[in-house]
Design a protein around this motif. Structure first.
Motif, PDB file in Angstrom:
ATOM      1  N   SER A 117       0.819  -1.209   0.000  1.00 14.61           N
ATOM      2  CA  SER A 117       0.000   0.000   0.000  1.00 14.61           C
ATOM      3  C   SER A 117       0.851   1.256   0.000  1.00 14.61           C
ATOM      4  CB  SER A 117      -0.924   0.019   1.220  1.00 14.61           C
ATOM      5  OG  SER A 117      -1.841  -1.062   1.169  1.00 14.61           O
ATOM      6  N   LEU A 118       0.378   2.261  -0.701  1.00 17.45           N
ATOM      7  CA  LEU A 118       0.958   3.598  -0.644  1.00 17.45           C
ATOM      8  C   LEU A 118       0.455   4.245   0.640  1.00 17.45           C
ATOM      9  CD1 LEU A 118       2.461   6.005  -1.851  1.00 17.45           C
ATOM     10  CD2 LEU A 118       0.429   6.500  -3.232  1.00 17.45           C
TER      11      LEU A 118
ATOM     12  N   GLU B   7       6.785  12.963  -3.094  1.00 19.20           N
ATOM     13  CA  GLU B   7       7.553  11.856  -2.511  1.00 19.20           C
ATOM     14  C   GLU B   7       6.587  10.829  -1.916  1.00 19.20           C
ATOM     15  OE1 GLU B   7      11.360  12.287   0.038  1.00 19.20           O
ATOM     16  OE2 GLU B   7       9.710  12.023   1.467  1.00 19.20           O
ATOM     17  N   PRO B   8       6.441   9.671  -2.559  1.00 12.80           N
ATOM     18  CA  PRO B   8       5.610   8.615  -1.987  1.00 12.80           C
ATOM     19  C   PRO B   8       6.340   7.933  -0.827  1.00 12.80           C
ATOM     20  CG  PRO B   8       6.619   7.840  -4.011  1.00 12.80           C
ATOM     21  CD  PRO B   8       7.018   9.285  -3.852  1.00 12.80           C
ATOM     22  N   ASP B   9       5.579   7.395   0.101  1.00 15.16           N
ATOM     23  CA  ASP B   9       6.149   6.727   1.272  1.00 15.16           C
ATOM     24  C   ASP B   9       5.426   5.392   1.431  1.00 15.16           C
ATOM     25  OD1 ASP B   9       6.739   5.826   3.897  1.00 15.16           O
ATOM     26  OD2 ASP B   9       7.097   7.867   4.581  1.00 15.16           O
TER      27      ASP B   9
ATOM     28  N   VAL C  63      17.927  -2.429  -4.014  1.00 15.87           N
ATOM     29  CA  VAL C  63      18.829  -1.923  -2.972  1.00 15.87           C
ATOM     30  C   VAL C  63      18.052  -1.472  -1.734  1.00 15.87           C
ATOM     31  CG1 VAL C  63      20.596  -1.221  -4.618  1.00 15.87           C
ATOM     32  CG2 VAL C  63      18.819   0.406  -3.975  1.00 15.87           C
ATOM     33  N   SER C  64      16.779  -1.814  -1.657  1.00 15.01           N
ATOM     34  CA  SER C  64      15.969  -1.339  -0.529  1.00 15.01           C
ATOM     35  C   SER C  64      15.022  -2.423  -0.023  1.00 15.01           C
ATOM     36  CB  SER C  64      15.162  -0.097  -0.947  1.00 15.01           C
ATOM     37  OG  SER C  64      14.416  -0.359  -2.129  1.00 15.01           O
ATOM     38  N   ASP C  65      15.417  -3.681  -0.164  1.00 11.44           N
ATOM     39  CA  ASP C  65      14.556  -4.791   0.231  1.00 11.44           C
ATOM     40  C   ASP C  65      14.181  -4.701   1.709  1.00 11.44           C
ATOM     41  OD1 ASP C  65      13.215  -7.292   0.169  1.00 11.44           O
ATOM     42  OD2 ASP C  65      15.024  -8.283   0.926  1.00 11.44           O
ATOM     43  N   GLY C  66      12.884  -4.724   1.965  1.00 14.19           N
ATOM     44  CA  GLY C  66      12.392  -4.727   3.331  1.00 14.19           C
ATOM     45  C   GLY C  66      12.447  -3.393   4.037  1.00 14.19           C
ATOM     46  N   LEU C  67      12.789  -2.338   3.313  1.00 13.85           N
ATOM     47  CA  LEU C  67      12.927  -1.020   3.924  1.00 13.85           C
ATOM     48  C   LEU C  67      11.731  -0.126   3.604  1.00 13.85           C
ATOM     49  CD1 LEU C  67      16.683  -0.294   3.102  1.00 13.85           C
ATOM     50  CD2 LEU C  67      15.731  -1.319   5.182  1.00 13.85           C
ATOM     51  N   ARG C  68      11.634   0.963   4.332  1.00 11.47           N
ATOM     52  CA  ARG C  68      10.656   1.989   3.982  1.00 11.47           C
ATOM     53  C   ARG C  68      11.248   2.823   2.855  1.00 11.47           C
ATOM     54  NH1 ARG C  68       5.956   3.960   5.151  1.00 11.47           N
ATOM     55  NH2 ARG C  68       5.655   2.281   6.648  1.00 11.47           N
TER      56      ARG C  68
ATOM     57  N   THR D  94       1.516   7.217   2.322  1.00 15.87           N
ATOM     58  CA  THR D  94       1.299   8.660   2.351  1.00 15.87           C
ATOM     59  C   THR D  94       2.085   9.323   1.235  1.00 15.87           C
ATOM     60  OG1 THR D  94       1.286  10.605   3.801  1.00 15.87           O
ATOM     61  CG2 THR D  94       3.229   9.189   3.894  1.00 15.87           C
ATOM     62  N   LEU D  95       1.759  10.590   0.978  1.00 11.55           N
ATOM     63  CA  LEU D  95       2.499  11.423   0.036  1.00 11.55           C
ATOM     64  C   LEU D  95       3.011  12.656   0.755  1.00 11.55           C
ATOM     65  CD1 LEU D  95       0.025  11.459  -3.021  1.00 11.55           C
ATOM     66  CD2 LEU D  95       2.084  10.061  -2.794  1.00 11.55           C
ATOM     67  N   ARG D  96       4.180  13.126   0.318  1.00  9.66           N
ATOM     68  CA  ARG D  96       4.722  14.386   0.821  1.00  9.66           C
ATOM     69  C   ARG D  96       5.168  15.238  -0.361  1.00  9.66           C
ATOM     70  NH1 ARG D  96       6.622  10.824   4.844  1.00  9.66           N
ATOM     71  NH2 ARG D  96       8.411  10.262   3.547  1.00  9.66           N
ATOM     72  N   VAL D  97       5.204  16.543  -0.154  1.00  5.81           N
ATOM     73  CA  VAL D  97       5.760  17.458  -1.148  1.00  5.81           C
ATOM     74  C   VAL D  97       7.109  17.923  -0.620  1.00  5.81           C
ATOM     75  CG1 VAL D  97       5.487  19.616  -2.409  1.00  5.81           C
ATOM     76  CG2 VAL D  97       3.485  18.191  -1.923  1.00  5.81           C
ATOM     77  N   VAL D  98       8.168  17.685  -1.406  1.00  5.24           N
ATOM     78  CA  VAL D  98       9.516  18.066  -1.002  1.00  5.24           C
ATOM     79  C   VAL D  98      10.130  18.944  -2.077  1.00  5.24           C
ATOM     80  CG1 VAL D  98       9.840  15.968   0.356  1.00  5.24           C
ATOM     81  CG2 VAL D  98      10.538  15.997  -2.046  1.00  5.24           C
ATOM     82  N   ASP D  99      11.136  19.705  -1.705  1.00  5.72           N
ATOM     83  CA  ASP D  99      11.877  20.517  -2.664  1.00  5.72           C
ATOM     84  C   ASP D  99      13.023  19.687  -3.231  1.00  5.72           C
ATOM     85  OD1 ASP D  99      10.298  22.758  -2.352  1.00  5.72           O
ATOM     86  OD2 ASP D  99      11.529  23.560  -0.715  1.00  5.72           O
ATOM     87  N   PHE D 100      13.098  19.617  -4.553  1.00  3.29           N
ATOM     88  CA  PHE D 100      14.165  18.870  -5.212  1.00  3.29           C
ATOM     89  C   PHE D 100      14.883  19.806  -6.172  1.00  3.29           C
ATOM     90  CE2 PHE D 100      15.961  16.214  -8.553  1.00  3.29           C
ATOM     91  CZ  PHE D 100      16.614  15.232  -7.814  1.00  3.29           C
TER      92      PHE D 100
END
Length: 260
Positions: free
Chosen positions: A126-127, A145-147, A179-184, A129-135
């Protein structure tokens, strides 16, 4: 000798957005382009679009191919026909996709049979949350930025579809867990061509896709952005028989955010 470029016009299902890939081919013969989708969204139609590649100088609009016989088989059992509901578009609402199920697409057209299989990932990620970040990409852009939490075990792949004020953003967004298995995971959806403004309503669909579908969208993105890692070419298709395109069985979760 005059060089003629062909272009593959990939119409993202359910939208009027187009992604165009230039393919450096001399006098390339036209190929069929098949784009099929099955989702777990209740009531959503399973849809297959059929068109053809175009030469560079031809008008860049969807020109559907009529007269195909299209079916989708579920778990090597029941086979559902997809009648042509408009020119080049074949749909059915006779079934809803189920996580863990295997789907086989068969398209018969002008004496040629094209097939593809896709397994909807068994686990729905599941998605959250969403955030707005400066890039910063030359300039500072507001970026979504999806989380989400990737489950343990390699092989999870994701596609994101972003809409700003109801209009699909013309970028391909894919991620995996190599490179992110099992991570947030909080990898931003970078769109150097786009500009979000305060008050914009942004919706993001997160699709859990299988590995072959990930390879298609990843290679499409690499060719479209001119990445130095690949030679521009047709994206990697999971359709056999000589057609371009993809067939994707996927789960969908969505979130919406207002840009502050």
């Amino acid at each position: 000798m005059k060089t003629i470029f062909s272009v593959l016009v990939v119409i993202v299902l359910g939208t009027s957005c187009e992604k165009v890939i230039n393919v450096d081919l001399e006098e390339a013969e036209k190929k069929y382009v098949i784009e099929g989708e099955v989702s777990n969204v209740p009531g959503a139609a399973s849809t297959v679009k059929i068109s053809q590649t175009k030469k560079f100088e031809e008008e860049n609009v969807f020109a559907g191919i009529t007269g195909a016989t299209v079916t989708i088989q579920v778990n090597e059992g029941i086979t559902y026909p997809l009648p042509e509901t408009s020119t080049g578009i074949y749909t059915t609402t006779a079934f809803t996709g189920t996580p863990g199920s295997l789907y086989k697409l068969t398209v018969s057209l002008n004496g040629t049979v094209f097939t593809a299989t896709s397994t909807m990932p068994a686990q729905i990620v599941s998605l959250d949350t969403l955030r707005v970040v400066d890039f910063t990409f030359g300039e500072t852009l507001k970026t979504i930025e999806p989380d989400y939490q990737d489950p343990l075990g390699l092989g999870n792949s994701y596609r994101f579809i972003e809409y700003a004020n109801g209009v699909q953003v013309k970028r391909v967004f894919v991620q995996d867990d190599e490179v992110s298995d099992g991570l947030r995971i909080t990898t931003p959806l970078i769109n150097p061509d786009g500009e979000l403004e305060s008050g914009d309503v942004v919706k993001v669909d997160m699709l859990c896709i299988d590995t072959d579908v990930y390879k298609y969208w990843y290679s499409l993105d690499q060719a479209a952005t001119g990445s130095s890692n690949v030679t521009p070419a047709n994206p990697v298709s999971n359709i056999s028989g000589g057609a371009l395109g993809y067939f994707s069985a996927h789960s969908v979760t969505s979130k919406t955010i207002v840009v502050p």
